[in-house]
Write a protein that holds these residues in place. Sequence first.
Motif, short mmCIF file in Angstrom:
data_model
loop_
_atom_site.label_atom_id
_atom_site.label_comp_id
_atom_site.label_asym_id
_atom_site.label_seq_id
_atom_site.Cartn_x
_atom_site.Cartn_y
_atom_site.Cartn_z
N GLN A 1 0.83 -1.21 0.00
CA GLN A 1 0.00 0.00 0.00
C GLN A 1 0.86 1.26 0.00
OE1 GLN A 1 -2.32 -0.72 3.51
NE2 GLN A 1 -3.94 -1.84 2.42
N ALA A 2 2.10 1.15 0.49
CA ALA A 2 3.03 2.28 0.51
C ALA A 2 4.14 2.07 -0.51
CB ALA A 2 3.61 2.45 1.90
N SER A 3 3.79 1.47 -1.64
CA SER A 3 4.80 1.12 -2.64
C SER A 3 5.52 2.34 -3.19
CB SER A 3 4.16 0.32 -3.78
OG SER A 3 3.12 1.08 -4.40
N ASP A 4 4.85 3.51 -3.19
CA ASP A 4 5.53 4.71 -3.67
C ASP A 4 6.73 5.07 -2.79
OD1 ASP A 4 3.70 5.21 -1.59
OD2 ASP A 4 3.56 7.33 -2.10
N ILE A 5 6.67 4.71 -1.52
CA ILE A 5 7.78 4.95 -0.60
C ILE A 5 8.78 3.79 -0.67
CG2 ILE A 5 8.46 5.21 1.82
CD1 ILE A 5 5.70 6.40 2.36
N GLN B 1 17.56 10.27 11.58
CA GLN B 1 16.40 11.14 11.45
C GLN B 1 15.14 10.35 11.09
OE1 GLN B 1 16.11 14.12 8.09
NE2 GLN B 1 16.57 15.51 9.78
N ASP B 2 14.05 10.68 11.76
CA ASP B 2 12.76 10.06 11.47
C ASP B 2 12.23 10.66 10.17
OD1 ASP B 2 10.17 9.12 11.38
OD2 ASP B 2 9.69 9.63 13.45
N PRO B 3 12.03 9.83 9.14
CA PRO B 3 11.55 10.38 7.86
C PRO B 3 10.07 10.72 7.85
CG PRO B 3 11.83 8.02 7.68
CD PRO B 3 12.32 8.39 9.05
N PHE B 4 9.35 10.27 8.91
CA PHE B 4 7.91 10.46 8.95
C PHE B 4 7.53 11.59 9.92
CE2 PHE B 4 8.58 6.03 7.79
CZ PHE B 4 7.84 5.95 6.63
N LEU C 1 7.43 12.74 5.74
CA LEU C 1 6.33 12.08 5.06
C LEU C 1 5.13 11.96 6.00
CD1 LEU C 1 8.38 9.20 3.44
CD2 LEU C 1 7.50 11.22 2.27
N PRO C 2 3.91 12.07 5.47
CA PRO C 2 2.74 11.91 6.33
C PRO C 2 2.74 10.53 7.01
CG PRO C 2 2.12 12.76 4.18
CD PRO C 2 3.54 12.35 4.08
N PRO C 3 2.39 10.48 8.29
CA PRO C 3 2.39 9.19 8.99
C PRO C 3 1.22 8.32 8.54
CG PRO C 3 1.48 10.87 10.42
CD PRO C 3 1.96 11.58 9.17
N PHE C 4 1.42 7.02 8.64
CA PHE C 4 0.37 6.07 8.31
C PHE C 4 -0.73 6.12 9.37
CE2 PHE C 4 -1.30 1.76 9.23
CZ PHE C 4 -1.97 1.53 8.05
#
Length: 371
Positions: free
Chosen positions: A131-135, A345-348, A364-367
């Motif tokens: 579902q997060a394949s873009d990432i 660093q936390d990327p989210f 990035l927006p969190p899940f």
Amino acid sequence: MRTLLTLVSSLFLLFVPCIVFASSPSQEAKITLGRYLFNDVRLSKLGNRSCALCHSPDLGWTNRFSKVPDINGKPTTLNTPALLNTAHYSQFMQSRDGLNTLEQTIMLPLFGTTPTEMGMTEPLLLQRLQQASDIYTPLFTASFQSPEFSTSKVIDALASYVTTITSLDTPYHRYLAGNSAALNDQQKVGLALFNSERLKCSQCHSGELLNTPKDKDDPVYVSTGLYGIKNQDGSYLYPSHERGKASFSHNDSDDGKYRIPSLINVSETAPWGHDGSVQSLEQYIEHYAAGGRVITVGKNAGDGRLHLNKDPKITEFRLSTTEKKALVAFLQSLTITKLPAQQHQDPFCQLVPLKNKKDSPNCLPPFKVKS
């Protein structure tokens, strides 16, 4: 003494660098993938926690819970150990021996049910990644030369990232390497006490990480007499819900035995003890000075000095107030210089924004689990 310092300095330089750098582009990419996974709440069934929740870089790679809550918010039985330098451990679990690879160990919090920490299943993990394949497709492709997602790749990447959480950049290690000014006079007194026959601290806390017995034949899982609850047959044991190695072996001879922890960065990892029941380093020193902890009230009341398996090296000793302060000062000299923020660093963006914590730029927006 100079010869000893020279020898230790040579060993120290062999063990450094403090950070394990990637040896190839694909390994570097794998570490990056591991950092994303480590900080991603997608890896928990309810989407309410990441590995970094329990092992926060800002909190000494642990947290401030006495006992970290499970995925449903119920407290578990153990305090969370710090991840710092765990890549160099011989045994990875506090109360369960036999797990001596990072990959084996990472499987437990991710998929285990006693306790349920992340609550993940393999099908759900792969579904979330898809579902997060873009990432994740670019990250997996760079790491494994294939866009295919798999559990083994996830574990491999997480293990690769954990190997970067390592440092011996402390005043104590700089002192061992020959910098006599790295410790102040008070800390040097504390070091002498730590190594003394009177206190015997270094009998258990030896080696570069101060987590191995000086005598190689001594066990790495020991009881320190933190509890001594008298049972019906007159034996003094640990609480029945958390008995250390005995929780797995079901042998009384393993009751209360936990892995000797590393003291590197110890002043940054409060609270202490396998169950987070010790609130200050001074309290812990008093526990050892008494030869075991005595609890006078409550359900765990008892005399740890009488515990069935208390290590024979833990005997009473006396410390003056000045000596106690010196010993605490020495323990504070084991604090590492912070690891590079960029590397961890936390990327989210934060799932729940905190006032005293800023998101990384372009996070990035969190899940979020769909209700």
